[in-house]
Design an enzyme around this catalytic site. Structure first.
Site, PDB file in Angstrom:
ATOM      1  N   SER A  70      44.761  39.554  37.539  1.00 29.78           N
ATOM      2  CA  SER A  70      45.744  38.772  38.629  1.00 29.78           C
ATOM      3  C   SER A  70      46.866  37.946  38.220  1.00 29.78           C
ATOM      4  O   SER A  70      47.612  37.396  38.916  1.00 29.78           O
ATOM      5  CB  SER A  70      44.846  37.735  39.588  1.00 29.78           C
ATOM      6  OG  SER A  70      44.204  38.699  40.338  1.00 29.78           O
ATOM      7  N   LYS A  73      50.350  38.670  38.885  1.00 26.73           N
ATOM      8  CA  LYS A  73      50.853  38.671  40.397  1.00 26.73           C
ATOM      9  C   LYS A  73      52.008  37.552  40.349  1.00 26.73           C
ATOM     10  O   LYS A  73      52.958  37.555  41.219  1.00 26.73           O
ATOM     11  CB  LYS A  73      49.744  37.907  41.542  1.00 26.73           C
ATOM     12  CG  LYS A  73      48.663  38.938  41.689  1.00 26.73           C
ATOM     13  CD  LYS A  73      47.519  38.296  42.352  1.00 26.73           C
ATOM     14  CE  LYS A  73      46.306  39.460  42.588  1.00 26.73           C
ATOM     15  NZ  LYS A  73      45.107  38.509  42.943  1.00 26.73           N
ATOM     16  N   TYR A 196      50.130  48.378  42.252  1.00 27.37           N
ATOM     17  CA  TYR A 196      49.311  47.132  41.854  1.00 27.37           C
ATOM     18  C   TYR A 196      47.993  47.359  40.985  1.00 27.37           C
ATOM     19  O   TYR A 196      47.979  46.318  39.743  1.00 27.37           O
ATOM     20  CB  TYR A 196      48.619  46.830  43.335  1.00 27.37           C
ATOM     21  CG  TYR A 196      47.608  45.656  43.302  1.00 27.37           C
ATOM     22  CD1 TYR A 196      48.195  44.464  42.885  1.00 27.37           C
ATOM     23  CD2 TYR A 196      46.357  46.013  43.130  1.00 27.37           C
ATOM     24  CE1 TYR A 196      47.414  43.263  42.787  1.00 27.37           C
ATOM     25  CE2 TYR A 196      45.214  44.793  43.284  1.00 27.37           C
ATOM     26  CZ  TYR A 196      45.881  43.786  43.144  1.00 27.37           C
ATOM     27  OH  TYR A 196      44.933  42.722  42.926  1.00 27.37           O
ATOM     28  N   TYR A 248      43.234  30.349  43.048  1.00 26.35           N
ATOM     29  CA  TYR A 248      42.170  30.754  44.227  1.00 26.35           C
ATOM     30  C   TYR A 248      41.795  29.555  45.050  1.00 26.35           C
ATOM     31  O   TYR A 248      42.373  28.569  45.139  1.00 26.35           O
ATOM     32  CB  TYR A 248      41.251  31.801  44.106  1.00 26.35           C
ATOM     33  CG  TYR A 248      41.796  32.907  42.981  1.00 26.35           C
ATOM     34  CD1 TYR A 248      42.723  33.710  43.460  1.00 26.35           C
ATOM     35  CD2 TYR A 248      41.230  33.277  41.952  1.00 26.35           C
ATOM     36  CE1 TYR A 248      43.177  34.772  42.683  1.00 26.35           C
ATOM     37  CE2 TYR A 248      41.705  34.121  41.249  1.00 26.35           C
ATOM     38  CZ  TYR A 248      42.584  34.992  41.661  1.00 26.35           C
ATOM     39  OH  TYR A 248      43.079  35.969  40.708  1.00 26.35           O
ATOM     40  N   VAL A 266      40.740  38.269  36.356  1.00 26.04           N
ATOM     41  CA  VAL A 266      39.458  38.443  36.090  1.00 26.04           C
ATOM     42  C   VAL A 266      39.197  39.038  34.593  1.00 26.04           C
ATOM     43  O   VAL A 266      38.027  39.465  34.471  1.00 26.04           O
ATOM     44  CB  VAL A 266      38.768  39.434  37.190  1.00 26.04           C
ATOM     45  CG1 VAL A 266      38.566  38.480  38.693  1.00 26.04           C
ATOM     46  CG2 VAL A 266      39.509  40.597  37.533  1.00 26.04           C
TER      47      VAL A 266
HETATM   48  N1  GLN Z   1      42.758  43.918  39.808  1.00 24.17           N
HETATM   49  C1  GLN Z   1      41.912  42.851  40.074  1.00 24.17           C
HETATM   50  C2  GLN Z   1      41.635  42.959  41.765  1.00 24.17           C
HETATM   51  O1  GLN Z   1      42.483  43.548  42.561  1.00 24.17           O
HETATM   52  C3  GLN Z   1      42.521  41.615  40.305  1.00 24.17           C
HETATM   53  C4  GLN Z   1      41.660  40.313  40.863  1.00 24.17           C
HETATM   54  C5  GLN Z   1      41.635  39.071  39.808  1.00 24.17           C
HETATM   55  O2  GLN Z   1      42.064  39.210  38.568  1.00 24.17           O
HETATM   56  N2  GLN Z   1      41.451  38.023  40.270  1.00 24.17           N
HETATM   57  O3  GLN Z   1      40.368  43.058  42.331  1.00 24.17           O
END
Ligand code: GLN
Length: 333
Positions: A70, A73, A196, A248, A266
């Site tokens: 993530s 992003k 993505y 988050y 993650v």
């Molecule tokens: N690729 C992961 C997902 O889409 C990214 C989530 C994350 O890093 N919080 O679930």
């Protein structure tokens, strides 16, 4: 600013002490909902600090590659701002923190039908779907070139992680199709999802994350290569969204305790920006219940407290950052 060898040792000694303190923590779980991520070594811990004159101070598993997840992003949001401008992008993706988990889709069916912000999966998928390019290859190449400007070297995608996400990302697929239904994702939904999943599978190191954060801290110019990675007009937009939404449903407590615009993934990474000062990258795969690196949070909290790096800290820190970086600080710590 000239740095002596002894000074490097002192900052790195401090980081090593942090590393040793937190490495033994056994809390947190590896992300297992993406099967490939469960193969990580839970003992890994790397800490990197990169200053705006391009120096690095780092300890631990700082060269270990892992997927950015993530954290991507943030940088894709910057690219979408460059592609469309602030007002057009705001019509598709908001900038409101939700207090919901990163993979929540609950609010998509309300009010504007617009995902709340680009740091939750729904907003990130919508953002990715907006990237310009004639075809999927051109969009991917533009995106990789953007990451290379932030990182300063060639980047690669971890194909097994990409395939793992692609095969198991049903929740992300559901969100993308719901947003397509509302006109917030346009074009080919599966192509947007592939892009993505590719951005999430980009391989980075803790050092890379610190350079990327330092680039934002430096107004969009990579302090190591001198190359501009992001239009200076959009740097504040990106950093603001990191502060309000980057961790988050922990973003409020993170801002309270750490006070640095940051983003977690993650894969175990955290990138944290201290505007006008430095970038921090941490890497440790075990995650807390909200999907943030357990040890990474504690390392950043210690750095913020000990060096007064919290954005709103008006009191004097225990240690003066400049003195430490130049090697003139007091010895006792
Ligand atoms: N690729 C992961 C997902 O889409 C990214 C989530 C994350 O890093 N919080 O679930």
């Amino acid at each position: 600013m000239f740095l002596t060898g002894a000074a490097v040792t002192r900052v790195e000694e401090f980081l090593q002490a942090l590393h040793d303190r937190y490495q033994s923590l056994r809390d947190g779980q590896l992300a297992s909902y993406i099967p490939e991520l469960a193969k990580a070594n839970p003992d890994w811990l790397g800490i990197s600090v990169v200053t705006l004159d391009g120096r690095s101070f780092e300890v631990g598993d700082i060269a270990q590659k892992f997927t950015i997840q993530s954290i991507s992003k943030v940088f894709v949001y910057g690219m979408a701002l460059e592609d469309h401008g602030r007002e057009a992008l705001l019509k598709k993706v908001g900038v409101e923190p939700t207090g919901d988990p990163f993979n929540s889709l609950i609010r998509l069916d309300m009010d504007s039908k617009r995902p709340d912000n680009p740091m939750i999966n729904a907003g990130a998928i919508a953002t990715t779907s907006l990237l310009k390019g004639q075809n999927p290859t051109e969009r991917l190449n533009r995106m990789l070139a953007m990451f290379e400007r932030y990182i300063g070297h060639e980047v690669f995608i971890d194909v097994p992680v990409f395939m793992s996400e692609r095969a198991t990302g049903h929740r992300n697929r559901a969100m993308a199709h719901l947003m397509f239904n509302f006109g917030m994702v346009t074009g080919d939904v599966d192509e947007a999802l592939d892009l993505y999943f590719q951005q999430c599978s980009l391989l980075v190191t803790g050092h890379d994350l610190a350079v990327m954060a330092a680039t934002l801290a430096n107004g969009g110019i990579n302090p190591v290569t001198g190359e501009r990675a992001l239009d200076e007009h959009y740097v504040q937009d990106v950093i603001s969204v990191m502060l309000t939404c980057g961790m988050y449903d922990y973003s409020g407590e993170w801002t309270y305790r750490v006070g640095m615009p940051a983003k977690s993934g993650v894969g175990g990474g955290i990138t944290a920006v201290v505007p006008g000062k430095l970038g921090i990258g941490t890497f440790s795969p075990p995650l807390d219940a909200k999907g943030n690196s357990y040890r990474g949070i504690r390392v950043c909290e210690s750095l913020a407290r000990d060096f007064g790096l919290h954005l709103f800290n008006v009191a004097k820190a225990d240690r003066d950052l400049e003195e430490w970086l130049t090697g003139s600080g007091a010895d006792s710590w």
